[in-house]
Every structure is written in C-alpha cells, then in structure tokens.
Write an enzyme that holds these catalytic residues in place. Structure first.
Site: not given
Ligand code: PNS
Length: 164
Positions: A20, A44, A95, A133
């Site tokens: 990032h 959520k 990516r 992540s």
C-alpha cells in the site's frame, strides 16, 4: 479554492502494508494529494485493528510527506465519499491476475453509480506483489516474521496483537 488534484485510495488497510505504501508514493508522482480512505461497515466488521488504530498507523507512516497524504474513514458508498471530497479519481492496486475480476466488478459498479468518477489501476511494486494484509496477519498470528513487508510501526502493533 485550490487546484490540487486529489486521488482517493480506498480499502480496508487492516493493516497498511508496504505494498500500500509503495502505491501511495507512486500515486503522489501523478496527484498532489492522496486520501487513504478506510471503508467502515460496523455490521460486517471482522477487522483485527480498530478504525482509530488503522488511521493512526497510516498517519505515522506518511508523517514526513508534508500533508500530501491524509488518512480518513468513511461509511456508505465510496462514490459518494469521493464526491464529498471533490475527487474524480479512485486508485486501486493490482497485484496478480487473480485481483482482476474483483477489481473489474467494483470499477464497473462504481462507474455505473457515478460515471464521472474514474478508477485508475496501478501495478503494485514487484517486491510487494505477494503481500496482502490477510497473509501478513496470518503469518504473524502463527509466529512468522513479516519484517520488510509492513512498515516498522505496523510490525510492532502486529506483534503486540499476537503476543502470546
Ligand atoms: O481493501 P479492500 O477490502 O479490497 O477494499 C474494498 C473497498 C473498501 C474498496 C470496497 O469494499 C468499497 O468500496 N467499499 C465501500 C462501499 C461501497 O461503495 N461498495 C460498493 C463497491 S462497488
């Protein structure tokens, strides 16, 4: 009134990784400012870090960039958030090919919702293209080493979270 060009870089950033960070720095070659915008959804939310923790980590990472990077959070539709921020551009990183379908769907939906807003894709740096992540959290939770894949302040926070 300012003529600064502002790009919105939305995501979960749970936590921010060096992938990032690389993307934000390269975006700053093209835009004057980048808003790193954490999407929140209290119904959520399975995040490891609270929104406040994520905002603080992002602020720390970009502290030396003289206000060109702003950390923020938003609730609701991204396209409406971008409009409130007077931004015409959403940045997303790509990516591997596997990212493409999800990203393409989101970009098309956002275009349908707000045709005047563009999504620009940037290729992640080659040394970060396997970082995510999710994987970083998994590796640290199992006692693995992710130094070099996340900023140092994030590494410390991850180690605190998973301290046994
Ligand atoms: O880092 P992520 O989890 O891949 O980011 C996904 C994100 C936050 C960009 C996406 O879920 C989003 O835009 N959420 C805000 C709500 C919204 O606008 N949803 C419709 C997207 S087409």
């Amino acid at each position: 009134m300012t003529n600064d060009t502002v790009a919105i870089y939305p995501g979960s950033f749970d936590p921010i990784t060096n992938g990032h960070v690389d993307l934000v720095k390269r975006t700053l070659r093209v835009f004057d400012k980048v808003i790193v915008a954490i999407a929140t959804n209290p119904d959520k939310d399975h995040s490891l870090f609270s929104v406040e923790e994520r905002l603080r980590m992002i602020d720390e990472v970009f502290a030396s960039l003289q206000g060109r990077v702003q950390a923020d959070s938003f609730h609701g539709l991204l396209v409406e958030y971008a409009e409130r921020k007077n931004s015409k551009v959403i940045i997303r990183g790509l990516r591997a090919v596997s990212d493409f379908e999800y990203e393409f769907q989101m970009a098309m939906m956002n275009r349908r919702l707000k045709p005047q807003l563009e999504t620009l894709f940037m290729m992640t740096g080659e040394s970060e293209f396997y970082t995510s992540s999710r994987l970083v959290k998994e590796v640290v939770s199992l006692g693995g080493n992710v130094s070099g894949l996340v900023p140092d302040n994030v590494l410390r926070k991850l180690q605190e979270k998973f301290k046994r």
